[in-house]
Design a protein around this motif. Structure first.
Motif, PDB file in Angstrom:
ATOM      1  N   CYS A   1      47.672  34.096 -60.852  1.00  0.00           N
ATOM      2  CA  CYS A   1      48.299  35.201 -60.131  1.00  0.00           C
ATOM      3  C   CYS A   1      49.086  34.665 -58.930  1.00  0.00           C
ATOM      4  O   CYS A   1      48.526  34.002 -58.059  1.00  0.00           O
ATOM      5  CB  CYS A   1      47.216  36.174 -59.665  1.00  0.00           C
ATOM      6  SG  CYS A   1      47.806  37.550 -58.690  1.00  0.00           S
TER       7      CYS A   1
ATOM      8  N   GLY B   1      40.997  44.488 -59.949  1.00  0.00           N
ATOM      9  CA  GLY B   1      42.264  43.776 -59.951  1.00  0.00           C
ATOM     10  C   GLY B   1      42.103  42.295 -59.662  1.00  0.00           C
ATOM     11  O   GLY B   1      41.081  41.844 -59.145  1.00  0.00           O
ATOM     12  N   PHE B   2      43.138  41.532 -59.998  1.00  0.00           N
ATOM     13  CA  PHE B   2      43.104  40.089 -59.788  1.00  0.00           C
ATOM     14  C   PHE B   2      42.881  39.725 -58.324  1.00  0.00           C
ATOM     15  O   PHE B   2      42.363  38.644 -58.015  1.00  0.00           O
ATOM     16  CB  PHE B   2      44.407  39.454 -60.265  1.00  0.00           C
ATOM     17  CG  PHE B   2      44.558  39.411 -61.771  1.00  0.00           C
ATOM     18  CD1 PHE B   2      43.537  39.826 -62.611  1.00  0.00           C
ATOM     19  CD2 PHE B   2      45.731  38.953 -62.344  1.00  0.00           C
ATOM     20  CE1 PHE B   2      43.669  39.789 -63.989  1.00  0.00           C
ATOM     21  CE2 PHE B   2      45.886  38.901 -63.721  1.00  0.00           C
ATOM     22  CZ  PHE B   2      44.850  39.327 -64.545  1.00  0.00           C
ATOM     23  N   ASP B   3      43.263  40.626 -57.400  1.00  0.00           N
ATOM     24  CA  ASP B   3      43.083  40.338 -55.974  1.00  0.00           C
ATOM     25  C   ASP B   3      41.610  40.249 -55.590  1.00  0.00           C
ATOM     26  O   ASP B   3      41.274  39.758 -54.510  1.00  0.00           O
ATOM     27  CB  ASP B   3      43.778  41.410 -55.128  1.00  0.00           C
ATOM     28  CG  ASP B   3      43.207  42.794 -55.371  1.00  0.00           C
ATOM     29  OD1 ASP B   3      43.129  43.203 -56.552  1.00  0.00           O
ATOM     30  OD2 ASP B   3      42.845  43.465 -54.405  1.00  0.00           O
TER      31      ASP B   3
ATOM     32  N   PRO C   1      43.636  35.126 -64.733  1.00  0.00           N
ATOM     33  CA  PRO C   1      43.545  35.749 -63.407  1.00  0.00           C
ATOM     34  C   PRO C   1      43.799  34.769 -62.274  1.00  0.00           C
ATOM     35  O   PRO C   1      44.109  35.174 -61.158  1.00  0.00           O
ATOM     36  CB  PRO C   1      42.105  36.288 -63.364  1.00  0.00           C
ATOM     37  CG  PRO C   1      41.733  36.483 -64.791  1.00  0.00           C
ATOM     38  CD  PRO C   1      42.404  35.351 -65.524  1.00  0.00           C
TER      39      PRO C   1
ATOM     40  N   ARG D   1      50.471  40.839 -68.000  1.00  0.00           N
ATOM     41  CA  ARG D   1      50.555  42.244 -67.578  1.00  0.00           C
ATOM     42  C   ARG D   1      49.487  43.087 -68.264  1.00  0.00           C
ATOM     43  O   ARG D   1      48.899  43.987 -67.639  1.00  0.00           O
ATOM     44  CB  ARG D   1      51.958  42.787 -67.856  1.00  0.00           C
ATOM     45  CG  ARG D   1      53.035  42.152 -66.982  1.00  0.00           C
ATOM     46  CD  ARG D   1      54.325  42.942 -66.999  1.00  0.00           C
ATOM     47  NE  ARG D   1      55.375  42.265 -66.249  1.00  0.00           N
ATOM     48  CZ  ARG D   1      55.489  42.278 -64.924  1.00  0.00           C
ATOM     49  NH1 ARG D   1      54.585  42.927 -64.190  1.00  0.00           N
ATOM     50  NH2 ARG D   1      56.482  41.650 -64.317  1.00  0.00           N
TER      51      ARG D   1
ATOM     52  N   ALA E   1      42.430  45.215 -65.926  1.00  0.00           N
ATOM     53  CA  ALA E   1      41.580  44.946 -64.767  1.00  0.00           C
ATOM     54  C   ALA E   1      41.727  46.040 -63.712  1.00  0.00           C
ATOM     55  O   ALA E   1      40.740  46.555 -63.174  1.00  0.00           O
ATOM     56  CB  ALA E   1      41.911  43.578 -64.185  1.00  0.00           C
ATOM     57  N   GLU E   2      42.958  46.411 -63.433  1.00  0.00           N
ATOM     58  CA  GLU E   2      43.210  47.436 -62.420  1.00  0.00           C
ATOM     59  C   GLU E   2      42.656  48.793 -62.844  1.00  0.00           C
ATOM     60  O   GLU E   2      42.202  49.578 -62.010  1.00  0.00           O
ATOM     61  CB  GLU E   2      44.708  47.534 -62.156  1.00  0.00           C
ATOM     62  CG  GLU E   2      45.262  46.307 -61.421  1.00  0.00           C
ATOM     63  CD  GLU E   2      46.772  46.229 -61.463  1.00  0.00           C
ATOM     64  OE1 GLU E   2      47.383  47.172 -62.018  1.00  0.00           O
ATOM     65  OE2 GLU E   2      47.334  45.238 -60.955  1.00  0.00           O
TER      66      GLU E   2
ATOM     67  N   ALA F   1      46.197  42.224 -66.496  1.00  0.00           N
ATOM     68  CA  ALA F   1      46.151  42.761 -65.131  1.00  0.00           C
ATOM     69  C   ALA F   1      45.978  44.271 -65.131  1.00  0.00           C
ATOM     70  O   ALA F   1      45.222  44.825 -64.318  1.00  0.00           O
ATOM     71  CB  ALA F   1      47.419  42.374 -64.385  1.00  0.00           C
ATOM     72  N   SER F   2      46.653  44.963 -66.044  1.00  0.00           N
ATOM     73  CA  SER F   2      46.557  46.423 -66.076  1.00  0.00           C
ATOM     74  C   SER F   2      45.164  46.878 -66.494  1.00  0.00           C
ATOM     75  O   SER F   2      44.642  47.873 -65.974  1.00  0.00           O
ATOM     76  CB  SER F   2      47.621  47.002 -67.012  1.00  0.00           C
ATOM     77  OG  SER F   2      47.402  46.606 -68.349  1.00  0.00           O
TER      78      SER F   2
END
Length: 550
Positions: A354, A390-392, A351, A378, A384-385, A381-382
């Motif tokens: 990113c 999400g990574f943000d 993470p 990917r 997590a979302e 990240a998916s």
């Protein structure tokens, strides 16, 4: 002394190296402007007027977009900047320029005093491992820990127990009088311990909350993780406790060990509670068998090994606004030196990669490894979302307070730990290293989950940078705490091993500091001293259940 810094020529933000008051004159790219507000140390301010939607660039990459107009000389914050990063793909992969390895002539022929294993690996320490296949055995693991540590000389005096006993005595003799003014009658200075087995650095007892009552993937990953730990060069052998009826079975563990290393020949002792009947019978057998094995493990002595046998994990935690410009680049240069010497380094925390994915894809040794990295990123990240994480959302409150406003800013600085060397391999969680060079290891950014995964990959020393202070350690892999700034190194001296602060004030270069840190690592690998985490008994271990962790 410089009071602000440009990290990359493409950047449109500068970093404050100290508190800068409003009105401070800034000279940048042939232009002059004044700060329109106070800028705290470690934070960033823009070098040009930005409109909503404009890009903010740092470390030469996109790290966010303005959510409102930002005036030149104004600080970037969570109120005016949101995370954004460039798209990445193997299809965009470009040839990576021929790597300019650092000059390592001064290191050629250097050795460290390590523990040589029959399969060719060399450990920086010699540990015996005691593990449970299921959480039901945690209590028995702790019983063994208490018995062995005290009897064999690995336990330090419990200074907090002593303080509590002194307070009890005050209460019993004076009731509450004197308690408010109480101070301990001794210091926190650690005494020198002399264990029974001088060639055995310790017995490490791991506990966890897994092994049964969970999905098959998590149970299988537990066996894989223990299999990878058993294979680590710092481990002499392993004692395994089992209840008997759990999902993770002893055969699962042995299969995982052999799949990673067909040459594995370390002793594995197995004790199943339901087969023995009583706890006393099982633990008595485990104590006797383990003690006999420790006698044999103690016969192994340190011998010279080339620096190509160093396996170094690269980790950051409790990061601050200086992490990406002092300690992390130091680890990056050290990594390049070790790779040039044919050693191995491990960059984890997916993470926190990113925003720099394309650069890492370009650096992969071949397209197959680049595709593996993209796929793992990917997929992670998916997942997590899918659960709204999400990574943000990765920066912590402490990160943000100290200038790491977006995940891309944090990640671009974190990636500096990987230096500039080509990426030799990409490892999924619990996969072990097979080749020399720089490795990408799929783990969360969570400190303990990441360092647990790096030891599984093969790290025998981990370098852990921190700007805020983090006490994390690992049971089998000595962990070196590297401070990004001298204030932290002085304030939390009981957990910090090495200070990169002189870089910030211009007293030392990144290259000089990296070479000093490598010398430190050679001495540590030779058993000359122990890290602060080792002295504190900070043996953090946490299997990654493949839900989403950041």
């Amino acid at each position: 002394m410089h009071t602000y810094l440009s990290v990359h020529p493409k950047d449109n933000v500068l970093v404050a190296l100290q508190n800068l008051p409003k009105g401070t004159a800034i000279e940048y790219n042939g232009q002059s402007f004044d700060l329109i507000m106070d800028i705290p140390s470690k934070h960033k301010f823009v070098t040009e007027d930005l409109a909503a939607g404009d890009h903010v660039t740092m470390y030469g990459v996109l790290v966010g977009k303005a959510t409102q107009p930002i005036r030149r000389g104004e600080q970037v914050t969570t109120f005016n900047l949101k995370h954004d990063s460039d798209e990445y793909s193997v299809s965009k992969r470009k040839p990576y320029p021929e790597w300019q390895a650092p000059d390592v002539s001064k290191w050629q022929g250097r050795t460290f005093m390590g523990y040589h294993r029959s399969d060719g690996q060399v450990g920086t320490a010699n540990y015996w491992l005691v593990v449970p296949l299921v959480f039901c055995e945690n209590r028995n693991i702790l019983k063994l820990k208490d018995a062995f540590d005290k009897a064999l000389g690995y336990a330090f005096p419990d200074i907090y127990l002593q303080q509590t006993q002194e307070l009890v005595q005050l209460y019993q003799t004076q009731k509450s009088d004197g308690i408010a003014a109480y101070t301990p009658s001794f210091t926190s200075e650690k005494p020198v311990i002399k264990p029974l087995f001088p060639n055995l650095d310790g017995i490490k007892f791991l506990t966890h909350e897994s092994g049964c009552g969970e999905n098959n993937q998590d149970s299988a990953l537990l066996a894989a993780l223990f299999g990878a730990y058993a294979n680590n060069a710092n481990v002499a052998g392993i004692t395994v406790l089992s209840l008997g009826c759990q999902k993770t079975q002893f055969e699962d563990l042995t299969n995982e060990i052999k799949s990673r290393n067909p040459l594995f020949d370390k002793p594995i002792l197995f004790y199943e509670q339901q087969a023995y009947g009583t706890e006393f019978d099982m633990l008595s057998a485990a104590i006797k068998g383990t003690f006999q094995a420790l006698i044999e493990a103690n016969k192994l002595e340190r011998r010279p090994a080339p620096l190509s046998k160093l396996n170094i994990g690269l980790k950051c935690g409790g990061s601050d606004g200086f992490s990406g410009i002092s300690a992390n680049p130091v680890l990056g240069h050290l990594s390049d030196i070790v790779v040039a010497l044919n050693g191995r380094t491990y960059l984890a925390e997916f993470p926190e990669l990113c925003g720099v994915e394309q650069e890492l894809i370009d650096r992969c040794a071949d397209e197959e490894k680049a595709e593996k990295f993209e796929t793992l990123m990917r997929q992670y990240a998916s997942k997590a979302e899918a659960v709204g994480a999400g990574f943000d959302m990765n920066p912590s409150a402490g990160n943000i307070k100290d200038g790491l406003i977006t995940d891309a800013i944090k990640s671009a600085g974190a990636a500096k730990k990987g230096g500039t060397a080509p990426i030799a391999d990409v490892l999924n969680y619990t996969e072990v290293s097979k080749v020399p060079g720089l490795h990408l290891v799929c783990t969360p950014g969570n400190d303990v989950l990441a360092t647990t995964g790096q030891a599984a990959a093969g790290a025998t020393i981990t370098l852990f940078t921190t700007g805020l202070g983090t006490p994390t350690g690992n049971p089998i892999c000595p962990m070196v705490k590297v401070a990004t700034n001298s204030k932290l190194a002085q304030k939390m001296s009981d957990i910090i091993d090495f200070d990169c602060g002189p870089i910030i004030v211009g007293e030392k270069t990144i290259e000089q500091t990296a070479e000093e840190l490598l010398e430190y690592c050679i001495e540590l690998a030779s058993g000359t001293f122990k890290t602060k985490a080792q002295l504190l008994g900070q043996d953090d271990f946490m299997p990654w259940k493949r839900g989403v962790s950041l």
